[in-house]
Scaffold this active site. Structure first.
Site, PDB file in Angstrom:
ATOM      1  N   GLU A 279       1.513   1.972  -3.549  1.00  0.00           N
ATOM      2  CA  GLU A 279       0.359   2.170  -4.234  1.00  0.00           C
ATOM      3  C   GLU A 279       0.155   3.878  -3.981  1.00  0.00           C
ATOM      4  OE1 GLU A 279      -2.376  -1.346  -5.334  1.00  0.00           O
ATOM      5  OE2 GLU A 279      -2.175  -1.156  -3.120  1.00  0.00           O
TER       6      GLU A 279
ATOM      7  N   GLY B  54       0.811  -1.294  -0.057  1.00  0.00           N
ATOM      8  CA  GLY B  54       0.123  -0.177   0.023  1.00  0.00           C
ATOM      9  C   GLY B  54       0.763   1.321  -0.063  1.00  0.00           C
TER      10      GLY B  54
END
Length: 260
Positions: free
Chosen positions: A122, A119
């Protein structure tokens, strides 16, 4: 000014918030601040990012994202992820906040030191501009944990590094180090860790010198799907051609040139 938000409960020490925010007239610096867990992105971090997005949607400024303790973000919080269900996946907890960050009116700069995994990677992909330090380690090892990178990697990473390269990285979970990240365009420049934030501010300074409306329109055109071009470019340009700021800036340019 720097705004570090805390909560006070009688008899307890102030609780540190997961996001440290410094506000300036033309930019905001947001530092992920959970160094004890390498700035893992938990629900509290997501909530803080949503609150910051609401502020920047109402008062557009360039956003600089970075992490405390020599790490950008080592991923989503695995302890939380382990307990999430299919319903949580469909809710798109990280996906929606990263989408909101990417859609901010003004540019987003990610200053990436150390790990940017899962994450955390991302979140970095959601930025418009990524700068790295030589310590950078970036990638998406999600399939090794029995999940996929579902918060932007499957569609943003191919746009950044190309479809074939993104497929190799996402299907193997391989971690990219700084020199390769620069070579494949995952970051646009590398700077010593001690100079990384200053480099991000230098980019923000260049953005601040430009017309804010033109910058916002350029970002909108860059993010538009292929089928909207060239119509969206012409519509945005038409608005700028009729602006007083365009006339002022071009007049100043011509006057400077004539005085050389």
């Amino acid at each position: 000014m720097t705004a570090t938000l805390t909560e006070n409960t009688p008899g307890t020490a102030p609780a540190r918030k997961p996001l440290r925010v410094e506000r300036r007239k033309d930019r905001v610096v947001a530092t992920l601040d959970r160094p004890e867990v390498r700035n893992a992105i938990d629900q509290a971090t997501v909530d803080a990012l949503h609150a910051l997005c609401a502020e920047l949607e109402a008062e557009p400024r360039t956003l600089v994202l970075t992490g405390a303790g020599g790490v950008f973000a080592a991923g989503a919080d695995i302890a939380e992820l382990r307990e999430r269900t299919g319903a949580d996946a469909l809710a798109g907890i990280n996906t929606h906040v990263f989408e909101r960050i990417h859609a901010l009116p003004m540019p987003v700069i990610a200053a990436i030191d150390g790990y940017a995994l899962g994450g955390g990677a991302e979140l970095a992909y959601a930025a418009d501009i990524r700068l790295g330090a030589p310590t950078l380690k970036m990638g998406n090892p999600e399939t090794g944990l029995g999940i996929i990178a579902a918060a932007g990697a499957s569609w943003r990473l191919p746009r950044i590094v190309g479809q074939a390269r993104a497929a190799e990285l996402l299907l193997t979970g391989r971690i990219v180090e700084a020199s390769e990240a620069l070579a494949i365009g995952l970051v646009s420049a590398l700077h010593p860790a001690a100079e990384l934030l200053a480099a991000a501010h230098a980019v923000a300074d260049r953005i601040a010198a430009n017309d804010p409306l033109a910058t916002r329109h350029m970002k909108e055109a860059l993010d538009a799907p292929d089928e909207l071009h060239p119509g969206i470019d012409l519509r945005l340009q038409a608005e700028l051609f009729d602006s007083a700021e365009k006339h002022r800036r071009m007049t100043a340019f011509l006057e400077r040139r004539s005085n050389r």
